[in-house]
Design a protein around this motif. Structure first.
Motif, PDB file in Angstrom:
ATOM      1  N   LEU A   1      -9.815  -4.468  -2.292  1.00  0.00           N
ATOM      2  CA  LEU A   1      -9.794  -4.748  -0.858  1.00  0.00           C
ATOM      3  C   LEU A   1     -10.923  -5.681  -0.459  1.00  0.00           C
ATOM      4  O   LEU A   1     -10.750  -6.550   0.394  1.00  0.00           O
ATOM      5  CB  LEU A   1      -9.901  -3.436  -0.068  1.00  0.00           C
ATOM      6  N   GLY A   2     -12.082  -5.507  -1.060  1.00  0.00           N
ATOM      7  CA  GLY A   2     -13.222  -6.348  -0.706  1.00  0.00           C
ATOM      8  C   GLY A   2     -13.007  -7.807  -1.011  1.00  0.00           C
ATOM      9  O   GLY A   2     -13.578  -8.686  -0.354  1.00  0.00           O
ATOM     10  N   GLU A   3     -12.169  -8.104  -2.027  1.00  0.00           N
ATOM     11  CA  GLU A   3     -11.882  -9.485  -2.379  1.00  0.00           C
ATOM     12  C   GLU A   3     -10.992 -10.170  -1.345  1.00  0.00           C
ATOM     13  O   GLU A   3     -10.988 -11.391  -1.226  1.00  0.00           O
ATOM     14  CB  GLU A   3     -11.209  -9.545  -3.748  1.00  0.00           C
ATOM     15  N   VAL A   4     -10.215  -9.394  -0.603  1.00  0.00           N
ATOM     16  CA  VAL A   4      -9.265  -9.955   0.355  1.00  0.00           C
ATOM     17  C   VAL A   4      -9.850  -9.995   1.760  1.00  0.00           C
ATOM     18  O   VAL A   4      -9.629 -10.943   2.516  1.00  0.00           O
ATOM     19  CB  VAL A   4      -7.964  -9.132   0.357  1.00  0.00           C
TER      20      VAL A   4
ATOM     21  N   ARG B   1      -8.766 -15.789   3.526  1.00  0.00           N
ATOM     22  CA  ARG B   1      -7.327 -15.973   3.373  1.00  0.00           C
ATOM     23  C   ARG B   1      -6.988 -16.121   1.902  1.00  0.00           C
ATOM     24  O   ARG B   1      -7.436 -17.034   1.230  1.00  0.00           O
ATOM     25  CB  ARG B   1      -6.851 -17.195   4.159  1.00  0.00           C
ATOM     26  N   LEU B   2      -6.186 -15.196   1.420  1.00  0.00           N
ATOM     27  CA  LEU B   2      -5.815 -15.185   0.015  1.00  0.00           C
ATOM     28  C   LEU B   2      -4.592 -16.062  -0.198  1.00  0.00           C
ATOM     29  O   LEU B   2      -3.591 -15.925   0.479  1.00  0.00           O
ATOM     30  CB  LEU B   2      -5.519 -13.746  -0.403  1.00  0.00           C
TER      31      LEU B   2
ATOM     32  N   HIS C   1       1.498 -10.811   0.739  1.00  0.00           N
ATOM     33  CA  HIS C   1       0.321 -10.974   1.589  1.00  0.00           C
ATOM     34  C   HIS C   1       0.425 -12.284   2.362  1.00  0.00           C
ATOM     35  O   HIS C   1       0.784 -13.317   1.805  1.00  0.00           O
ATOM     36  CB  HIS C   1      -0.968 -10.977   0.761  1.00  0.00           C
ATOM     37  N   ASP C   2       0.124 -12.214   3.660  1.00  0.00           N
ATOM     38  CA  ASP C   2       0.011 -13.428   4.460  1.00  0.00           C
ATOM     39  C   ASP C   2      -1.107 -13.254   5.479  1.00  0.00           C
ATOM     40  O   ASP C   2      -1.796 -12.229   5.500  1.00  0.00           O
ATOM     41  CB  ASP C   2       1.342 -13.801   5.132  1.00  0.00           C
TER      42      ASP C   2
ATOM     43  N   GLU D   1      -4.877  -9.913   7.759  1.00  0.00           N
ATOM     44  CA  GLU D   1      -6.292 -10.043   7.412  1.00  0.00           C
ATOM     45  C   GLU D   1      -7.171  -9.070   8.177  1.00  0.00           C
ATOM     46  O   GLU D   1      -8.096  -8.474   7.632  1.00  0.00           O
ATOM     47  CB  GLU D   1      -6.726 -11.487   7.676  1.00  0.00           C
ATOM     48  N   VAL D   2      -6.884  -8.879   9.454  1.00  0.00           N
ATOM     49  CA  VAL D   2      -7.698  -7.964  10.252  1.00  0.00           C
ATOM     50  C   VAL D   2      -7.530  -6.532   9.760  1.00  0.00           C
ATOM     51  O   VAL D   2      -8.470  -5.730   9.842  1.00  0.00           O
ATOM     52  CB  VAL D   2      -7.338  -8.080  11.753  1.00  0.00           C
ATOM     53  N   GLU D   3      -6.351  -6.184   9.218  1.00  0.00           N
ATOM     54  CA  GLU D   3      -6.136  -4.828   8.712  1.00  0.00           C
ATOM     55  C   GLU D   3      -6.966  -4.571   7.459  1.00  0.00           C
ATOM     56  O   GLU D   3      -7.476  -3.460   7.256  1.00  0.00           O
ATOM     57  CB  GLU D   3      -4.650  -4.602   8.410  1.00  0.00           C
ATOM     58  N   TYR D   4      -7.100  -5.572   6.604  1.00  0.00           N
ATOM     59  CA  TYR D   4      -7.955  -5.410   5.428  1.00  0.00           C
ATOM     60  C   TYR D   4      -9.406  -5.162   5.846  1.00  0.00           C
ATOM     61  O   TYR D   4     -10.099  -4.314   5.266  1.00  0.00           O
ATOM     62  CB  TYR D   4      -7.869  -6.651   4.539  1.00  0.00           C
ATOM     63  N   GLU D   5      -9.856  -5.877   6.848  1.00  0.00           N
ATOM     64  CA  GLU D   5     -11.227  -5.699   7.313  1.00  0.00           C
ATOM     65  C   GLU D   5     -11.438  -4.299   7.886  1.00  0.00           C
ATOM     66  O   GLU D   5     -12.473  -3.668   7.653  1.00  0.00           O
ATOM     67  CB  GLU D   5     -11.559  -6.775   8.346  1.00  0.00           C
ATOM     68  N   LYS D   6     -10.441  -3.804   8.634  1.00  0.00           N
ATOM     69  CA  LYS D   6     -10.539  -2.434   9.160  1.00  0.00           C
ATOM     70  C   LYS D   6     -10.641  -1.431   8.011  1.00  0.00           C
ATOM     71  O   LYS D   6     -11.472  -0.513   8.041  1.00  0.00           O
ATOM     72  CB  LYS D   6      -9.296  -2.099   9.988  1.00  0.00           C
TER      73      LYS D   6
END
Length: 496
Positions: A26-29, A33-34, A370-371, A375-380
């Motif tokens: 998760l930290g990598e994403v 933007r992957l 993934h798109d 992105e905001v969900e990964y940060e949460k």
């Protein structure tokens, strides 16, 4: 130029530069933007996937007074049989009628492949209109007409004057994309291009309050729709749900809305942008209302658009207090338990956040693609779980999943109904991450999921016993390998 001026929507690989193969954490994403799709393919070995036709059929079959006409081989569309129970139940819950999904096929043969199937398609459209008198005929282009060059749109345009139904060509040629979420764009494209009016319509009927388009592209069942309707109507909003189970004659109401709100950004961005560009209807596409915090953020965003932020805060505080009290007897069961989630990207991430809120340790996530929208969900999620949680971007690929599950050994696995067998055969408790007959969304959904997981974990013996008699087809040596070995951009050799 609008995408809706094209014959068919672009692939998500092109439109969103979406990714379908990666192995990381998760930290990598989070926070970047992957991009990981390669032009020549994503894996040197791939086990299975599905065709975009399947999710498209789930929506098309739900539309009342419609017929789905498959243009292709006889087997295309047969998955509609498996989804018919949901079609019957959904129509009954919303309209009080029991309606089967009606689908037919042109049944292209080897002779048609050589000589073309356009004449057969034209005859089939006329016969469907005569026999069923539907409001809408979805003419679905599968792989065969895409390969041999049948002009499905041209046939529909030519025959339209001879039939009463609106003909909607839907392009679901499975070989064109590996991201089956393109199916949602294909259905929205057909509806927006053919069914919606050329200009915004203003209703002459006085509305109960501001009208909100609540988007449901197979994101939730009727119980979840009712939960969001309940929250929105407390704030005085009128709700129009679209597109599943939406009557074609009432779809024009879409253009009368004051705001469109997504319930799953993975599903909805294509149509929301069209409604904004063509009809001037603003939209919100930020959160999926699964989980305690996400439901509050979702409702707050809608309320603040209309200047009702303080009212929403009061409702959210009341709902969260009631939910906290209801969850208290269940939480002790979840402490120290490890959970793995597999689903479409937004559902996987929002469900993982909910599990963390309930007290689970989230130890693995598999997202189908993934798109940029997630992105905001990964940060949460990183703020909750930390950066080391494994993430597998995979369009199925159960061999990677089996490897991860053997390493991680979660206590519970949440995946789609047809994707839980791998975990079950390993003796892991499983639960469906989506089912139209169950609740997942909003505050009620959070409680209902917790209640079901409590019962599941209280007696996990079924899958443990199953693992004694069922086995997976992988050699022990595979479980010692890097689970992402065959992903070309994951550091594996990619040549075996």
């Amino acid at each position: 130029m609008s995408y809706f001026e094209l014959k068919e929507p672009p692939r998500r690989e092109d439109r969103l530069k979406a990714c379908i193969a990666y192995g990381t954490t998760l930290g990598e994403v989070a926070g970047r933007r992957l991009r990981c799709t390669l032009a020549d393919g994503e894996r040197s070995f791939t086990q299975n996937s599905i065709c975009l036709l399947l999710p498209a059929l789930g929506t098309m079959n739900s539309i009342p007074n419609s017929v789905v006409l498959m243009h292709g081989g006889l087997g295309c569309g047969s998955s509609s049989h498996g989804g018919n129970a949901a079609v019957r139940a959904g129509n009954n819950q919303r309209w009080g009628i029991v309606k089967n999904g009606t689908w037919l096929s042109t049944g292209l043969t080897e002779t048609d492949v050589i000589g073309g199937g356009e004449t057969k398609l034209a005859r089939a459209i006329i016969e469907v209109d005569r026999r069923y008198r539907p409001a809408v005929i979805f003419v679905v282009a599968s792989c065969v007409p895409g390969i041999i060059g049948d002009d499905v749109d041209g046939v529909a345009e030519q025959v339209q004057a001879e039939v009463q139904a609106k003909i909607l060509p839907v392009h679901c040629e499975g070989f064109k994309t590996k991201i089956w979420a393109t199916a949602y764009d294909a259905v929205y494209h057909a509806i927006g291009k053919t069914l919606l009016p050329n200009s915004r319509e203003i209703s002459i009927k006085e509305k109960a309050g501001p009208l909100i388009n609540l988007m449901n592209m197979s994101s939730m069942g009727r119980g979840d729709e009712q939960e969001l309707e309940r929250l929105l109507k407390v704030l005085g909003f009128d709700v129009n749900i679209f597109p599943v189970f939406a009557d074609p004659d009432n779809m024009r109401r879409m253009t009368q809305a004051d705001l469109s709100v997504s319930t799953c950004p993975t599903h909805d961005d294509y149509m929301l942008k069209h409604l904004k560009d063509k009809y001037g209807i603003p939209f919100i596409i930020r959160h999926m209302p699964i989980g305690i915090a996400n439901t509050g953020k979702w409702l707050q965003d809608v309320a603040e658009f209309f200047g009702l932020g303080s009212q929403a805060q009061a409702i959210i505080a009341c709902e969260e207090a009631e939910l906290k009290a209801a969850l208290e007897p269940l939480r002790s069961m979840f402490q120290g338990k490890k959970a793995f989630v597999s689903a479409g990207e937004f559902r996987a991430l929002s469900t993982a956040i909910l599990l963390a809120e309930l007290g689970f340790e989230v130890v693995g996530i598999r997202a189908f693609h993934h798109d940029e929208f997630a992105e905001v969900e990964y940060e949460k999620l990183v703020r909750i779980t930390g950066t080391d949680c494994p993430l597998n971007i995979a369009n199925c690929q159960p061999f990677e999943e089996a490897n991860l599950l053997r390493r991680i050994k979660p206590d519970v696995f949440l995946g789609h109904m047809n994707g839980n067998s791998t975990a079950a055969k390993l003796g892991i408790s499983t639960h469906v991450v989506y089912n139209v007959g169950l609740n997942y969304v909003g505050y009620r959904g959070a409680y209902e999921l917790a209640r079901r997981l409590y019962r599941q974990l209280k007696n996990p013996r079924f899958n443990r016993n199953l693992s004694r008699f069922a086995s997976l087809p992988y050699q022990e040596s595979w479980y010692q390998e890097n689970p992402f070995k065959y992903i070309k951009t994951a550091g594996g050799d990619g040549d075996e």
